[in-house]
Write an enzyme that holds these catalytic residues in place. Structure first.
Site, PDB file in Angstrom:
ATOM      1  N   ALA A  78       3.923   1.819   2.083  1.00 54.63           N
ATOM      2  CA  ALA A  78       3.711   0.691   2.982  1.00 54.63           C
ATOM      3  C   ALA A  78       3.254   1.161   4.361  1.00 54.63           C
ATOM      4  CB  ALA A  78       5.000  -0.114   3.119  1.00 54.63           C
ATOM      5  N   GLY A 123       5.588   2.815  -2.015  1.00 51.06           N
ATOM      6  CA  GLY A 123       4.644   1.921  -2.671  1.00 51.06           C
ATOM      7  C   GLY A 123       3.473   2.638  -3.298  1.00 51.06           C
ATOM      8  N   GLU A 126       4.696   3.628  -6.574  1.00 51.60           N
ATOM      9  CA  GLU A 126       4.827   2.423  -7.398  1.00 51.60           C
ATOM     10  C   GLU A 126       3.481   1.987  -7.967  1.00 51.60           C
ATOM     11  OE1 GLU A 126       8.621   0.000  -5.679  1.00 51.60           O
ATOM     12  OE2 GLU A 126       6.987   0.366  -4.265  1.00 51.60           O
ATOM     13  N   GLU A 146      12.429   4.705   0.281  1.00 52.53           N
ATOM     14  CA  GLU A 146      12.671   3.429   0.952  1.00 52.53           C
ATOM     15  C   GLU A 146      14.056   3.300   1.582  1.00 52.53           C
ATOM     16  OE1 GLU A 146       9.315   2.460  -1.950  1.00 52.53           O
ATOM     17  OE2 GLU A 146      11.081   3.757  -1.904  1.00 52.53           O
TER      18      GLU A 146
END
Length: 272
Positions: A78, A123, A126, A146
């Site tokens: 992110a 992310g 991910e 995170e």
């Protein structure tokens, strides 16, 4: 559109779709925000979602490779610089945009291959986990950091990671927020194929070309059975498989596959 008639070109400034191979049946979704090491901003998330929506509807795309234009990173996760400017209301407005990017990759109906090098964190990891197969080179570093910044994996990580490596291993990786280098990542099953340094993209494209030689109808049905059947009890899973088999059993691809086999020639898949 490219020469193949399939989806090709820029999406939102931060994503490029390229076509490869005869017929352009391999589509490459290139993450291209080099100034931020592909950090996922709101705009970039929207671009990924838009590109995935176009590819999902593209019947000429048999395989998608998700890759990066940055030499030192797949995606660092992110965009925390953007997040620092957000109010709580801004963050809530961004959430569906971010989710659309990750689910866009995850729900692509054709096989997907991630080509990973350098950092694939949060992310970014991910996005790779949302693919069916992950090819990585020795510079790769993956992780779910995170909880170290006060949040949790929110792009599918808490669900995709245990499906790959088991609940306890996933818990250890998420709770410690530790980063894992390529060799250990391969040993743990966090990535699937280790390529030579700098060869992750080439290896992923070569794998995609081998996959794309097969029936597009069969590939999509096989992916559907694998995805929908995972985690079900065996009896229910076999019903999922049977439904997928029935969807291809009377297809043009099956008829062509049988004919090509008997005539000892390469198949010419109608894709229906």
């Amino acid at each position: 559109m490219g020469d193949s008639g399939g989806v090709e070109g820029r999406f939102g400034g931060f994503v490029e779709v390229r076509r490869h191979g005869d017929g352009g049946h391999v589509a490459e979704l290139l993450l291209d925000r080099p100034e931020a090491m592909n950090a996922v901003s709101t705009a970039m998330a929207g671009a990924v979602a838009e590109a995935c929506g176009a590819l999902a509807a593209d019947r000429s795309a048999r395989v998608v490779v998700v890759a990066s234009s940055h030499p030192r990173a797949f995606c660092v996760g992110a965009d925390l610089k953007e997040r620092a400017r957000f109010s709580d209301a801004d963050l809530m407005r961004q959430r569906p945009v971010g989710r659309a990017a990750y689910t866009g990759v995850l729900e692509l109906p054709m096989p997907t291959v991630a080509a990973v090098h350098g950092f694939a964190l949060g992310g970014g990891f991910e996005l790779a986990l949302s693919c069916d197969v992950i090819v990585a080179d020795p510079t790769t570093v993956v992780g779910m950091p995170e909880v170290s910044v006060g949040v949790i994996p929110g792009g599918g990580g808490t669900q995709l990671l245990p499906r790959r490596v088991g609940a306890a291993r996933a818990a250890e990786l998420v709770f410690t927020a530790r980063k894992v280098a390529a060799a250990e990542a391969r040993e743990l099953g966090l990535v699937d194929i280790l390529a030579a340094e700098g060869q992750d993209r080439g290896e992923a494209l070569a794998l995609a070309a081998r996959i794309a030689a097969n029936s597009p109808v069969g590939l999509r049905a096989a992916k559907r059975a694998l995805r929908l059947g995972h985690g079900l009890d065996l009896r229910t899973g076999l019903e999922v498989e049977d439904a997928a088999w029935r969807s291809v059993a009377f297809s043009g691809d099956r008829a062509e596959g049988v004919a090509a086999f008997n005539e000892k020639r390469a198949p010419r898949w109608p894709g229906e």
